[in-house]
Design an enzyme around this catalytic site. Structure first.
Site, PDB file in Angstrom:
ATOM      1  N   ASN A 171     -11.369   2.919  -6.402  1.00 19.35           N
ATOM      2  CA  ASN A 171     -11.741   1.700  -5.686  1.00 19.35           C
ATOM      3  C   ASN A 171     -12.428   1.938  -4.344  1.00 19.35           C
ATOM      4  OD1 ASN A 171     -10.666  -0.018  -7.732  1.00 19.35           O
ATOM      5  ND2 ASN A 171      -8.630   0.514  -6.969  1.00 19.35           N
TER       6      ASN A 171
ATOM      7  N   ASN B 297      -9.361  11.659  -0.041  1.00 21.89           N
ATOM      8  CA  ASN B 297      -8.717  10.351  -0.024  1.00 21.89           C
ATOM      9  C   ASN B 297      -8.507   9.985  -1.488  1.00 21.89           C
ATOM     10  OD1 ASN B 297      -7.893   7.714   0.124  1.00 21.89           O
ATOM     11  ND2 ASN B 297      -9.381   7.114   1.674  1.00 21.89           N
TER      12      ASN B 297
ATOM     13  N   HIS C  99      -6.554   8.709   4.849  1.00 20.07           N
ATOM     14  CA  HIS C  99      -6.429   7.313   4.424  1.00 20.07           C
ATOM     15  C   HIS C  99      -7.054   6.441   5.498  1.00 20.07           C
ATOM     16  CE1 HIS C  99      -3.941   8.284   1.026  1.00 20.07           C
ATOM     17  NE2 HIS C  99      -3.305   9.128   1.814  1.00 20.07           N
TER      18      HIS C  99
ATOM     19  N   ARG D 208       2.057  -0.433   5.205  1.00 18.05           N
ATOM     20  CA  ARG D 208       1.811  -1.192   3.974  1.00 18.05           C
ATOM     21  C   ARG D 208       3.034  -1.147   3.063  1.00 18.05           C
ATOM     22  NH1 ARG D 208      -3.931   0.275   1.786  1.00 18.05           N
ATOM     23  NH2 ARG D 208      -3.493  -1.604   0.582  1.00 18.05           N
TER      24      ARG D 208
END
Length: 138
Positions: free
Chosen positions: A10, A71, A97, A104
């Site tokens: 993504n 990442n 990151h 989170r």
């Protein structure tokens, strides 16, 4: 000096995806800035949404490059295979990151990569990559 940046799932949507978390700049645009800023470094970039392709790329460059900035995105928290390949190679890896993963969801607080990485840069937006790159140079 040869450095490879490897991005996981993504991250090809940067600039479009959850801009409040990830910003509005595409990774390609940011990568070109890094190439200009660090013109003495042979900087390469690879992105895949497929775990096996990420593992293959890490194996491919993991004995010939001076550093890998990784990442692995969501695979950071789920992929034993990526953790294993980082442990298996000779090239040092810095885990990065964009967001602060510790701010989170709880499942993002664990990394299968971190125990085998040279270091971790978390939560500085796209500048996390710049900081990781600087650590290889300085």
């Amino acid at each position: 000096m040869k450095i490879m940046i490897i991005n996981g799932p993504n991250l090809n949507l940067l600039g479009k995806r959850e801009t409040a978390v990830y910003g509005s700049e595409t990774f390609e645009s940011y990568f070109h800035q890094l190439q200009k800023e660090f013109y003495t470094v042979a900087l390469s970039y690879f992105q895949s949404n497929i775990e096996g392709e990420l593992i293959n790329k890490i194996q491919e460059v993991g004995f010939d490059y001076d550093g890998i900035i990784l990442n692995a995105a969501a695979y950071t928290h789920t992929s034993v295979g990526i953790g294993d390949v980082v442990r298996a190679i000779a090239t040092p890896v810095i885990e990065v990151h964009i967001s602060n993963t510790f701010a989170r969801e709880e499942f993002r607080h664990h990394s299968f990569i971190a125990p085998h990485a040279k270091g971790i840069v978390i939560g500085f937006g796209l500048n996390s990559y710049r900081l990781a790159l600087q650590s290889f140079i300085l």
